[in-house]
Write a protein that holds these residues in place. Structure first.
Motif, PDB file in Angstrom:
ATOM      1  N   GLY B 168       7.421  10.286  -9.261  1.00 33.56           N
ATOM      2  CA  GLY B 168       8.057   9.105  -8.673  1.00 33.56           C
ATOM      3  C   GLY B 168       7.182   8.375  -7.668  1.00 33.56           C
ATOM      4  O   GLY B 168       5.951   8.494  -7.675  1.00 33.56           O
ATOM      5  N   THR B 169       7.836   7.579  -6.806  1.00 36.11           N
ATOM      6  CA  THR B 169       7.075   6.819  -5.808  1.00 36.11           C
ATOM      7  C   THR B 169       6.456   7.744  -4.759  1.00 36.11           C
ATOM      8  O   THR B 169       5.497   7.373  -4.096  1.00 36.11           O
ATOM      9  CB  THR B 169       7.984   5.793  -5.094  1.00 36.11           C
ATOM     10  N   TRP B 170       6.998   8.942  -4.626  1.00 36.08           N
ATOM     11  CA  TRP B 170       6.427   9.940  -3.708  1.00 36.08           C
ATOM     12  C   TRP B 170       5.002  10.294  -4.144  1.00 36.08           C
ATOM     13  O   TRP B 170       4.069  10.276  -3.365  1.00 36.08           O
ATOM     14  CB  TRP B 170       7.349  11.146  -3.682  1.00 36.08           C
ATOM     15  N   GLN B 171       4.845  10.571  -5.446  1.00 34.82           N
ATOM     16  CA  GLN B 171       3.502  10.909  -5.932  1.00 34.82           C
ATOM     17  C   GLN B 171       2.557   9.713  -5.815  1.00 34.82           C
ATOM     18  O   GLN B 171       1.372   9.883  -5.521  1.00 34.82           O
ATOM     19  CB  GLN B 171       3.570  11.408  -7.388  1.00 34.82           C
ATOM     20  N   LYS B 172       3.104   8.494  -6.016  1.00 36.35           N
ATOM     21  CA  LYS B 172       2.257   7.296  -5.878  1.00 36.35           C
ATOM     22  C   LYS B 172       1.756   7.159  -4.448  1.00 36.35           C
ATOM     23  O   LYS B 172       0.587   6.843  -4.203  1.00 36.35           O
ATOM     24  CB  LYS B 172       3.034   6.052  -6.287  1.00 36.35           C
ATOM     25  N   ALA B 173       2.667   7.431  -3.483  1.00 36.44           N
ATOM     26  CA  ALA B 173       2.260   7.345  -2.075  1.00 36.44           C
ATOM     27  C   ALA B 173       1.190   8.390  -1.760  1.00 36.44           C
ATOM     28  O   ALA B 173       0.221   8.117  -1.037  1.00 36.44           O
ATOM     29  CB  ALA B 173       3.482   7.542  -1.167  1.00 36.44           C
ATOM     30  N   ILE B 174       1.371   9.591  -2.323  1.00 37.80           N
ATOM     31  CA  ILE B 174       0.370  10.648  -2.118  1.00 37.80           C
ATOM     32  C   ILE B 174      -0.983  10.191  -2.665  1.00 37.80           C
ATOM     33  O   ILE B 174      -2.020  10.314  -2.012  1.00 37.80           O
ATOM     34  CB  ILE B 174       0.810  11.956  -2.819  1.00 37.80           C
ATOM     35  N   ALA B 175      -0.939   9.621  -3.900  1.00 38.94           N
ATOM     36  CA  ALA B 175      -2.190   9.189  -4.540  1.00 38.94           C
ATOM     37  C   ALA B 175      -2.875   8.097  -3.720  1.00 38.94           C
ATOM     38  O   ALA B 175      -4.100   8.084  -3.581  1.00 38.94           O
ATOM     39  CB  ALA B 175      -1.891   8.694  -5.954  1.00 38.94           C
ATOM     40  N   ARG B 176      -2.065   7.200  -3.180  1.00 40.49           N
ATOM     41  CA  ARG B 176      -2.639   6.104  -2.410  1.00 40.49           C
ATOM     42  C   ARG B 176      -3.347   6.610  -1.151  1.00 40.49           C
ATOM     43  O   ARG B 176      -4.318   6.023  -0.685  1.00 40.49           O
ATOM     44  CB  ARG B 176      -1.507   5.148  -2.025  1.00 40.49           C
ATOM     45  N   LEU B 177      -2.855   7.707  -0.620  1.00 38.07           N
ATOM     46  CA  LEU B 177      -3.422   8.253   0.619  1.00 38.07           C
ATOM     47  C   LEU B 177      -4.524   9.284   0.363  1.00 38.07           C
ATOM     48  O   LEU B 177      -5.095   9.833   1.294  1.00 38.07           O
ATOM     49  CB  LEU B 177      -2.312   8.875   1.468  1.00 38.07           C
ATOM     50  N   THR B 178      -4.786   9.561  -0.915  1.00 38.93           N
ATOM     51  CA  THR B 178      -5.868  10.488  -1.252  1.00 38.93           C
ATOM     52  C   THR B 178      -7.125   9.679  -1.544  1.00 38.93           C
ATOM     53  O   THR B 178      -7.082   8.763  -2.365  1.00 38.93           O
ATOM     54  CB  THR B 178      -5.490  11.349  -2.479  1.00 38.93           C
ATOM     55  N   VAL B 179      -8.219  10.010  -0.872  1.00 39.41           N
ATOM     56  CA  VAL B 179      -9.432   9.202  -0.998  1.00 39.41           C
ATOM     57  C   VAL B 179     -10.619  10.109  -1.336  1.00 39.41           C
ATOM     58  O   VAL B 179     -10.788  11.160  -0.722  1.00 39.41           O
ATOM     59  CB  VAL B 179      -9.723   8.452   0.325  1.00 39.41           C
ATOM     60  N   ASP B 180     -11.433   9.691  -2.324  1.00 43.65           N
ATOM     61  CA  ASP B 180     -12.613  10.488  -2.652  1.00 43.65           C
ATOM     62  C   ASP B 180     -13.822  10.034  -1.831  1.00 43.65           C
ATOM     63  O   ASP B 180     -13.727   9.111  -1.013  1.00 43.65           O
ATOM     64  CB  ASP B 180     -12.907  10.471  -4.159  1.00 43.65           C
ATOM     65  N   ARG B 181     -14.962  10.662  -2.045  1.00 45.39           N
ATOM     66  CA  ARG B 181     -16.120  10.397  -1.183  1.00 45.39           C
ATOM     67  C   ARG B 181     -16.694   8.995  -1.363  1.00 45.39           C
ATOM     68  O   ARG B 181     -17.384   8.489  -0.500  1.00 45.39           O
ATOM     69  CB  ARG B 181     -17.202  11.451  -1.423  1.00 45.39           C
ATOM     70  N   SER B 182     -16.407   8.374  -2.523  1.00 40.33           N
ATOM     71  CA  SER B 182     -16.897   6.996  -2.697  1.00 40.33           C
ATOM     72  C   SER B 182     -15.871   5.988  -2.220  1.00 40.33           C
ATOM     73  O   SER B 182     -16.075   4.778  -2.391  1.00 40.33           O
ATOM     74  CB  SER B 182     -17.236   6.716  -4.158  1.00 40.33           C
TER      75      SER B 182
END
Lengths: 306, 436
Positions: B168-182
């Protein structure tokens, strides 16, 4: 039946003459130790035997159940898995620890004059195991530990150490190698000091190489110390508990649930004191067998120094 | 001569005062954060009852229960101690706790002044083993700086939804706040899950059998229940819904790389959140002060995501104080327990703003105390007040063994050694076998 080849030479030593008053004095001297032994080892051990035949949750009265606990030990897959993990730990711990200790002892004997450096070696042994475990837990933390900060730049990359099912047991073994190595090295060092220098002089006159001297003279003459080191560290190693309790609590996914930790869980988390003591008894028997086997294989009661 | 008289007089007064202050109550708790508030309660209590002093001992959570058990056996357990729902059934069935009902009846103590349902948790087979002192619910703690950097507002977290299929939107929010090294976030197709610099969410993975701060708030809104009620003897860990939720949580790491792996989290617990490497962490209200007062970045609080049934659901848990049957000062111990559960002490605790007291008016004081420090904690209290917003902690016999089985099974799933659907049925059978 002895085949005669390995049989020890018969030796008859006259018993030392004893005067009753001296004997009394002797017993008086060991009395404090004897009382301590009886109160803190003998009585608890005998009580343990008794408790192992009961069903007792610590809080209610125990009820006698005969052999039920022992039957359960044999059929408990978790017990066997815990024993297997313990053996795995011992196989990591003992060889590495003994070889390193021996190497250190020889190095100390040959290279190091400074008492200070020798003293440094025993420092880890003086630390409490809980403190040692805590130090390594933080040093080796995947994200916050300094070791992984260093490893991050290398081709090895970050390691999980305590939290990976494959690495946890070797890591715990390494922590205890670090802690105990210095003490065992000191024992070996004392053994080395006891070897008469004349033997080495004779060897060097005969033109024996450094390596041959070590293999043919040092190692055989160190045997009594080696037996002592192996027997005591094997017993200690089988009883690995504190490092596990502090670092992994038996995890991840049971990968470090060693026998004494499982016994502890049964006694103090599941309140199954009877079952826990029964397992302790089995561990005791295993250790007695191992110790006797080692003493026999290594001919513990003989010395080549005669 | 005068000197001697004064000395005698002093001695006499000393003797008299020691004689009257003869009773000392030993009291144990495990949370160092709560100790100052209860120390204050103890001081106030002694002022009202000059003949009783309370000696408070704080012990770490892991030693606490072993210390109590060995204390029961050796006769050195404290007169009164803070009790937990996971542990009291075992103590009660071994007759180590004083039944408070006769005392409550005698002294006409009201048991209906607490948040609804809290007092019922401490009754087993008609006997009462404690009066509630506090309650807790769970919620989202977030790193406000990271939220701002991702261009998100706190209100973006106010109405999240979750389901086990796509998160759901919970996972989308998590994804948005996850950032890789680039610098790519988890929503970008270029996101590299092997090179994550900042995680959107952190789970502690632990708490094998109850999942209070790890998964229970996901499984409850799916209609799943731990077992068949208070002191249940039939567990539902074999239910496909439970496996679905657990697998989703495991896959957040194993498949998507949006949360730190089990290996990375195990040794440090909430360390990654504290170190500013994870943006959101779901945890209990007892952590509010710890997170909002002590960290070098601003921490905000958001309500839980809504589940498949459209509701936010939190485990409702609380502590109480128990009297040990072996106490030599039961009457004084009861006075202390009664005081701990009273409005007066709970107000003291509420004002300290560390936990939420069990009495609603005292909880209001805690909310105000947090507000004065600039922290809005209303979502925790709203969760407790919302109809159907809470469910009970699975109070059970054999808690330690159930926990042991579930911990090792779930760890296998989180490590990726096994699929949830493949191992949970077997684990459930083992759990249920304990109650036969």
């Amino acid at each position: 039946m002895s085949t005669g080849i390995d049989a020890p030479p018969l030796r008859t030593t006259a018993p030392p003459r004893r005067f009753p008053s001296q004997a009394v004095t002797g017993y008086l001297f060991i009395l404090p130790a004897l009382i301590g032994f009886a109160v803190f080892y003998l009585y608890p051990a005998l009580r343990g035997v008794q408790i192992s035949f009961t069903d007792w949750n610590l809080l209610s009265e125990p009820s006698t159940v005969g052999m039920a606990n022992y039957n359960e030990v044999i059929r408990d897959p978790k017990f066997w898995s815990a024993l297997g993990i313990t053996v795995k730990y011992v196989l990591w711990n003992i060889p590495v620890q003994t070889l390193l200790a021996l190497g250190l002892a020889v190095a100390m004997d040959r290279l190091v004059k400074s008492m200070f450096v020798k003293g440094l070696l025993i420092l880890p042994y003086l630390l409490s195991s809980v403190v040692v475990a805590m130090i390594f837990l933080w040093l080796l933390d995947p994200f916050l530990g300094i070791v992984n900060q260093w490893l991050d730049g290398t081709p090895l990359g970050k390691q999980s150490f305590f939290t990976s099912a494959e690495q946890a047991i070797p890591t715990i073994a390494f922590v205890n190698v670090w802690k105990h190595m210095g003490f065992n090295a000191l024992l070996f060092y004392a053994g080395l000091q006891a070897i008469p220098r004349t033997v080495y002089e004779a060897a060097s006159i005969d033109g024996a190489s450094e390596l041959t001297t070590f293999r043919r003279i040092t190692l055989p003459l160190l045997r009594p110390v080696t037996v002592f080191v192996l027997v005591t560290s094997l017993i200690g190693s089988f009883q690995i508990f504190d490092t596990v309790a502090v670092t992994t609590q038996g995890g991840p996914a049971d990968a470090t649930r060693v026998l004494v930790y499982y016994i502890y869980q049964n006694a103090f988390s599941f309140f199954r004191m009877g079952y826990a003591t029964a397992m302790s008894m089995v561990l005791f028997v295993i250790l007695v067998v191992f110790t006797l086997l080692q003493m026999r294989l290594l001919r513990a009661n003989e010395s080549d120094l005669e | 001569m005068k000197k001697l008289l004064t000395l005698t007089a002093t001695l006499t007064t000393t003797l008299v005062s020691t004689a009257s202050a003869a009773t000392t109550i030993e009291y144990w708790l495990w949370d160092a954060n709560q100790q100052p508030a209860y120390q204050q309660c103890a001081a106030n209590f002694t002022r009202k009852n000059p003949d009783i002093t309370v000696k408070i001992t704080q012990k770490g959570w892991n030693d606490y229960w072993t210390g109590l058990t060995t204390g029961f056996v050796s006769g050195t357990a404290p007169d009164v101690f803070t009790n937990h729902l996971a542990y009291y059934p075992e103590f009660a069935s071994n007759n180590q706790l004083v039944d408070l009902n006769p005392l409550i009846k005698r002294d006409k103590v009201a048991t209906n002044v607490y948040f609804k349902g809290l007092a019922d948790l401490w009754v087993k087979n008609g006997k009462r083993y404690g009066l509630p002192k506090d309650f807790d619910t769970v919620g989202i703690f977030y790193n406000a700086d990271m939220l701002a950097k991702a261009g998100m507002k706190p209100t973006d977290l106010a109405n999240l939804t979750w389901n086990p299929k796509d998160g759901g939107t919970w996972q989308k929010a998590i994804a948005r706040l996850t950032v890789d090294r680039s610098g790519n976030n988890g929503l970008s197709p270029n996101f590299n899950k092997k090179q994550v610099k900042q995680y959107g969410y952190l789970t502690g993975y632990g708490a094998g059998f109850n999942g209070q701060t790890e998964w229970a708030f996901y499984t409850a809104p799916m209609g799943w229940k731990h077992n068949n009620g208070l002191f249940g003897t039939k567990y539902n860990y074999g239910d496909p819904r439970f496996a679905q939720a657990i697998q989703w949580l495991a896959d957040l790491n194993l498949k998507h790389g949006l949360i730190p792996s089990f290996k990375d989290v195990q040794s440090s617990g909430d360390g990654l959140f504290r170190a500013g490497q994870a943006a959101m962490f779901i945890n209990g209200s007892w952590m509010i002060s710890d997170f909002t007062q002590k960290l070098p970045f601003k921490v905000g609080i958001a309500p839980l995501p809504k589940g498949p049934n459209g509701k936010r659901m939190s485990m409702f848990n609380g502590l109480s104080d128990a009297i040990w049957v072996g106490s030599k000062n039961k009457e004084a111990a009861w006075k202390w327990v009664k005081y701990l559960a009273s409005v007066e002490c709970q107000n003291t605790v509420g004002r300290s703003g560390v936990v939420f007291p069990a009495i609603p008016s005292a909880t209001n004081l805690a909310v105000a105390a947090h507000k004065a420090r600039g922290v809005d904690v209303s979502s925790f209290v709203n969760q407790a007040k919302a109809p159907g917003g809470t469910f009970y902690f699975p109070i059970t016999d054999n808690a330690a063994q159930v926990n042991d089985i579930m911990t090792s099974t779930l760890q296998r799933v989180f490590l990726g050694q096994a699929k949830a659907s493949a191992v949970l049925k077997d684990a459930n059978a083992k759990v249920n076998a304990l109650f036969r």
